[in-house]
Design an enzyme around this catalytic site. Sequence first.
Site, PDB file in Angstrom:
ATOM      1  N   HIS A 140       0.856  -1.185   0.000  1.00  0.00           N
ATOM      2  CA  HIS A 140       0.000   0.000   0.000  1.00  0.00           C
ATOM      3  C   HIS A 140       0.887   1.229   0.000  1.00  0.00           C
ATOM      4  CE1 HIS A 140      -3.133   2.832   1.176  1.00  0.00           C
ATOM      5  NE2 HIS A 140      -3.973   1.914   0.736  1.00  0.00           N
TER       6      HIS A 140
ATOM      7  N   ASP B 146      -7.954  -5.435   0.222  1.00  0.00           N
ATOM      8  CA  ASP B 146      -8.432  -6.192  -0.934  1.00  0.00           C
ATOM      9  C   ASP B 146      -8.047  -7.658  -0.891  1.00  0.00           C
ATOM     10  OD1 ASP B 146      -9.663  -4.048  -2.196  1.00  0.00           O
ATOM     11  OD2 ASP B 146      -7.725  -3.286  -2.811  1.00  0.00           O
TER      12      ASP B 146
HETATM   13  N1  CMC Z   1       4.140  -7.600  -4.803  1.00  0.00           N
HETATM   14  C1  CMC Z   1       5.491  -7.586  -4.997  1.00  0.00           C
HETATM   15  N2  CMC Z   1       6.267  -6.490  -4.876  1.00  0.00           N
HETATM   16  C2  CMC Z   1       5.650  -5.344  -4.541  1.00  0.00           C
HETATM   17  C3  CMC Z   1       4.261  -5.265  -4.333  1.00  0.00           C
HETATM   18  C4  CMC Z   1       3.519  -6.443  -4.478  1.00  0.00           C
HETATM   19  N3  CMC Z   1       2.182  -6.426  -4.284  1.00  0.00           N
HETATM   20  N4  CMC Z   1       3.917  -3.994  -4.018  1.00  0.00           N
HETATM   21  C5  CMC Z   1       5.050  -3.285  -4.030  1.00  0.00           C
HETATM   22  N5  CMC Z   1       6.102  -4.099  -4.359  1.00  0.00           N
HETATM   23  C6  CMC Z   1       7.521  -3.705  -4.417  1.00  0.00           C
HETATM   24  C7  CMC Z   1       7.806  -2.916  -5.681  1.00  0.00           C
HETATM   25  O1  CMC Z   1       8.240  -3.766  -6.731  1.00  0.00           O
HETATM   26  C8  CMC Z   1       8.874  -1.978  -5.219  1.00  0.00           C
HETATM   27  O2  CMC Z   1      10.088  -2.678  -5.186  1.00  0.00           O
HETATM   28  P1  CMC Z   1      11.486  -1.905  -5.507  1.00  0.00           P
HETATM   29  O3  CMC Z   1      11.632  -0.854  -4.437  1.00  0.00           O
HETATM   30  O4  CMC Z   1      12.508  -2.984  -5.425  1.00  0.00           O
HETATM   31  O5  CMC Z   1      11.319  -1.325  -6.871  1.00  0.00           O
HETATM   32  C9  CMC Z   1       8.513  -1.669  -3.753  1.00  0.00           C
HETATM   33  O6  CMC Z   1       7.737  -2.805  -3.324  1.00  0.00           O
HETATM   34  C10 CMC Z   1       7.681  -0.408  -3.593  1.00  0.00           C
HETATM   35  O7  CMC Z   1       6.575  -0.470  -4.478  1.00  0.00           O
HETATM   36  P2  CMC Z   1       5.952   0.766  -5.244  1.00  0.00           P
HETATM   37  O8  CMC Z   1       5.205   0.281  -6.431  1.00  0.00           O
HETATM   38  O9  CMC Z   1       7.024   1.797  -5.454  1.00  0.00           O
HETATM   39  O10 CMC Z   1       4.958   1.294  -4.147  1.00  0.00           O
HETATM   40  P3  CMC Z   1       3.702   2.201  -4.406  1.00  0.00           P
HETATM   41  O11 CMC Z   1       3.445   2.893  -3.117  1.00  0.00           O
HETATM   42  O12 CMC Z   1       3.884   3.032  -5.609  1.00  0.00           O
HETATM   43  O13 CMC Z   1       2.560   1.129  -4.735  1.00  0.00           O
HETATM   44  C11 CMC Z   1       0.687  -0.302  -4.607  1.00  0.00           C
HETATM   45  C12 CMC Z   1       1.540   0.752  -3.877  1.00  0.00           C
HETATM   46  C13 CMC Z   1      -0.563  -0.584  -3.790  1.00  0.00           C
HETATM   47  C14 CMC Z   1       0.251   0.238  -5.999  1.00  0.00           C
HETATM   48  C15 CMC Z   1       1.540  -1.581  -4.795  1.00  0.00           C
HETATM   49  O14 CMC Z   1       1.931  -2.079  -3.528  1.00  0.00           O
HETATM   50  C16 CMC Z   1       0.797  -2.665  -5.587  1.00  0.00           C
HETATM   51  O15 CMC Z   1       0.843  -2.654  -6.832  1.00  0.00           O
HETATM   52  N6  CMC Z   1       0.102  -3.609  -4.885  1.00  0.00           N
HETATM   53  C17 CMC Z   1      -0.718  -4.601  -5.546  1.00  0.00           C
HETATM   54  C18 CMC Z   1      -2.042  -3.979  -5.932  1.00  0.00           C
HETATM   55  C19 CMC Z   1      -2.943  -3.769  -4.731  1.00  0.00           C
HETATM   56  O16 CMC Z   1      -3.105  -4.644  -3.901  1.00  0.00           O
HETATM   57  N7  CMC Z   1      -3.555  -2.577  -4.676  1.00  0.00           N
HETATM   58  C20 CMC Z   1      -4.553  -2.260  -3.649  1.00  0.00           C
HETATM   59  C21 CMC Z   1      -4.172  -1.100  -2.814  1.00  0.00           C
HETATM   60  S1  CMC Z   1      -5.230  -0.963  -1.384  1.00  0.00           S
HETATM   61  C22 CMC Z   1      -6.763  -0.502  -1.999  1.00  0.00           C
HETATM   62  C23 CMC Z   1      -6.842   0.916  -2.427  1.00  0.00           C
HETATM   63  O17 CMC Z   1      -6.460   1.818  -1.653  1.00  0.00           O
HETATM   64  O18 CMC Z   1      -7.352   1.144  -3.527  1.00  0.00           O
END
Ligand code: CMC
Length: 429
Positions: A305, A363
């Site tokens: 998240h 989720d």
């Molecule tokens: N599985 C594997 N690796 C992950 C995941 C995951 N679900 N989420 C983040 N990472 C890794 C990512 O690859 C990155 O690694 P590195 O620093 O080595 O490049 C690191 O963790 C940070 O990730 P980010 O994408 O920079 O973080 P963000 O804050 O931009 O993304 C997120 C947050 C929710 C989009 C992401 O965690 C994700 O894609 N999760 C899966 C989708 C999901 O469950 N979304 C629902 C969010 S909660 C409901 C809502 O509020 O709508």
Amino acid sequence: MSATSSITVDGKQVELPVKKGTIGPDVVDIGKLYAKTGAFTFDPGFTSTASCESKITYIDGDEGVLLYRGYPIEQLAEKGDFLETCYLMLFGELPTEAQKADFDYRVTRHTMVHDQMNRFFSGFRRDAHPMAVMVACVGALSAFYHDSTDISDEQQRMIASIRMIAKMPTLAAMAYKYSIGQPFVYPKNELDYTSNFLRMCFAVPCEEFQVNPVFSKALDRIFILHADHEQNASTSTVRLAGSSGANPFACIAAGIACLWGPAHGGANEAALKMLMEIGTPDRVDAYVAKAKDKSDPFRLMGFGHRVYKNYDPRARLMQATTHAVLKELGKQDDPLLEVAVKLEEIALKDEYFIEKKLYPNIDFYSGITLKAMGFPTDMFTVLFAVARTVGWIAQWAEMIEDPSQKIGRPRQLYIGPDRREYVSLEQRG
Ligand code: CMC
């Protein structure tokens, strides 16, 4: 003396005020930065940017805390109902008994939609994604309810808010019924908000329908858990759309469009699809390895998240709700639940997930629960939209009522070609 922060750009030093909230991080007010230095700030994805002041929702992502108007989500979800949360969101305080009765009555009396909406629906293909239908139908409300689109009129703003909260379940149920070729079921005002919604989704005119109180309670809780989440992508979209003076129905339609994406509201659908793809607990290790592999775009859906770097407090409540629904159905050994429990267990012990502070989010468990209740996966995000409507509308109203409100207009770092002269078609090589 109040705190300031100093920044020097190209030798020009400027003192910037630092503002304090009730709780949470301070913010550096950069409003005068461009005027004093000629520089913008750069923060794609708004990871360090507060876009507004708000009194509605507070999240402490490190501690896993979520408060609506100061009240912990756990207390609201365990002790109250969704319409009470709606009242709290809109008016800032929990209602008295009389206020609650009056509010429930008002919402209930607005649940029907204009009958011409039925014809609007028949323009869609049967296999249209219900989120596509919702974006269109909610936007179309502004064509049906002209008497509540004047945003400068407080009364009209309130009527639009009540209408939106009341009509979203009706439209969502209609989108579902249309997709399965069943007749629309009109709202029944003697039922509470969530039972009414379940009936509109699952009843058919030829049979009596009894709402299962365990499902109704579970879904009501799911609505409370999704009601607001401060300045997330869809809420920011609603605020940005509203900052131009657009009417509230159009703004909420914009929010629904944003919510649809798999990184936001679409994640519950994606999480369930992932659990189904994994299929059995013995395949979990392989998927965890895939999620850690940087050359593979796969991510564990329902994990991680932007704000929570701890267990999402909503996920805990959601997990308990999942167990209650599966118990009611006599499905405690549901294979998807087994996969989910194993996946959570492995990921929480894995160095990659620990180091990146990736925990299950809301989720992760909501998809299993909604599927068990009989909702198809493409309705999951629609249910999220039903619940989030009150958050969107409360945030929109807060923005409109803020005297310092301006149209939202971010700037950019331009990296395209510098000025160049037009070359006529014949002279281009
Ligand atoms: N599985 C594997 N690796 C992950 C995941 C995951 N679900 N989420 C983040 N990472 C890794 C990512 O690859 C990155 O690694 P590195 O620093 O080595 O490049 C690191 O963790 C940070 O990730 P980010 O994408 O920079 O973080 P963000 O804050 O931009 O993304 C997120 C947050 C929710 C989009 C992401 O965690 C994700 O894609 N999760 C899966 C989708 C999901 O469950 N979304 C629902 C969010 S909660 C409901 C809502 O509020 O709508």
